[in-house]
Design an enzyme around this catalytic site. Structure first.
Site, PDB file in Angstrom:
ATOM      1  N   CYS A  68       0.764  -1.324  -0.136  1.00 53.14           N
ATOM      2  CA  CYS A  68       0.142  -0.210   0.051  1.00 53.14           C
ATOM      3  C   CYS A  68       0.922   1.138  -0.111  1.00 53.14           C
ATOM      4  CB  CYS A  68      -1.186  -0.195   1.306  1.00 53.14           C
ATOM      5  SG  CYS A  68      -0.209   0.186   2.824  1.00 53.14           S
ATOM      6  N   HIS A 108      -2.625   0.901   7.091  1.00 53.43           N
ATOM      7  CA  HIS A 108      -2.950   0.942   5.798  1.00 53.43           C
ATOM      8  C   HIS A 108      -3.353   2.373   5.243  1.00 53.43           C
ATOM      9  CE1 HIS A 108      -4.493  -0.180   1.668  1.00 53.43           C
ATOM     10  NE2 HIS A 108      -5.691   0.636   2.098  1.00 53.43           N
ATOM     11  N   ASP A 123      -7.858   4.496  -3.393  1.00 52.15           N
ATOM     12  CA  ASP A 123      -6.900   3.482  -2.943  1.00 52.15           C
ATOM     13  C   ASP A 123      -6.668   2.280  -3.803  1.00 52.15           C
ATOM     14  OD1 ASP A 123      -5.704   1.716  -1.321  1.00 52.15           O
ATOM     15  OD2 ASP A 123      -7.208   1.180  -0.188  1.00 52.15           O
TER      16      ASP A 123
END
Length: 269
Positions: A68, A108, A123
């Protein structure tokens, strides 16, 4: 900050370079189809360097994937270079955890994108359930995407991302509303890539999401979830893992990855 020509060539984008919702949607669909989610460097004890030059050399120049912090850092810089207003967020992951599990640390990374004074969520770095379209903040109605349907729901001081699986809304993660600076990701990245309790330290996980399907490798189990609702699962040998990483995920397999494949077979049973 970023070579946009090289990034666009990597993801196959040749559209307008204007900071519009249409541009964001196009990039958000192409990025996870071209750049796989993977944390192989964590398993190899190489660590994850968040220096922009290192990320670009890896994800763009070497056609590798990332997790991420790498994925959304790259996406953030590309959007910023196009003129979007982008800020970092951080989330507490709940995906696949039992309902009574104690809360995890916020580890995250997500993105807040403002377009014409309207806030959107982006995202491109959440593994096998990665978004393939931005979601609009400020509404609680279900928001269909090219794959699943999601919603963003206020939850105390946070914003909960949920996915509709069948008829059940399932938690994915809780987003903090507090904006994160780039330096704020250094500590969670260090924890995620080095701490013994991090699942990235123990599990071979690779995923790629295309318009046709979601492809996910966990240990030696390959799962293909088609847009038509079909699900295919295969258990792979160590040699087949290398072939799948090349053919399905587009990764150039390195010789020193071979021991990881043997461990993945042992872990997968």
């Amino acid at each position: 900050m970023i070579d946009l020509d090289a990034y666009f060539a990597r993801i196959g984008y040749d559209g307008p370079r204007t900071p519009t919702l249409e541009t964001l949607r196009a990039l958000h669909a192409l990025h996870p189809a071209a750049i796989p989610f993977e944390a192989i460097d964590v398993l190899l004890d190489r660590g994850i360097d968040l220096d922009p030059a290192v990320i670009d050399a890896k994800l763009i120049g070497s056609a590798r994937g990332g997790y991420c912090y790498e994925q959304n850092s790259l996406f953030k810089r590309a959007l910023t270079a196009l003129g979007f207003e982008v800020e970092g967020l951080i989330a507490r992951v709940q995906w696949t955890l039992p309902a009574d599990s104690p809360p995890r640390a916020r580890t995250h990374m997500g993105l807040w994108v403002t377009i014409d004074d309207e806030p959107w969520y982006a995202d491109v770095g959440f593994g096998g359930l990665v978004l393939t379209a931005p979601l609009k903040f400020g509404i609680i109605d279900p928001q269909p995407s090219p794959h699943e349907t999601f919603r963003l729901v206020p939850e105390g001081e946070d914003i909960a991302l949920q996915v509709l699986l069948g008829e059940v809304w399932t938690p994915v993660y809780q987003l903090s509303r507090e904006v994160q600076l780039d330096v704020d990701y250094d500590l969670p990245n260090w924890f995620t890539s080095t701490h013994p309790t991090s699942h990235f330290r123990h599990n071979l996980m690779v995923s790629r999401t295309t318009p046709e399907a979601r492809y996910t490798l966990l240990h030696n189990r390959l799962t293909i979830r088609g847009q038509d609702g079909t699900v295919e699962r295969r258990m792979l040998s160590a040699g087949e893992i290398g072939a799948v990483l090349t053919d399905t995920f587009g990764l150039a397999v390195e010789p020193d990855w071979a021991p990881l494949f043997e461990r993945a077979v042992a872990a997968g049973g």
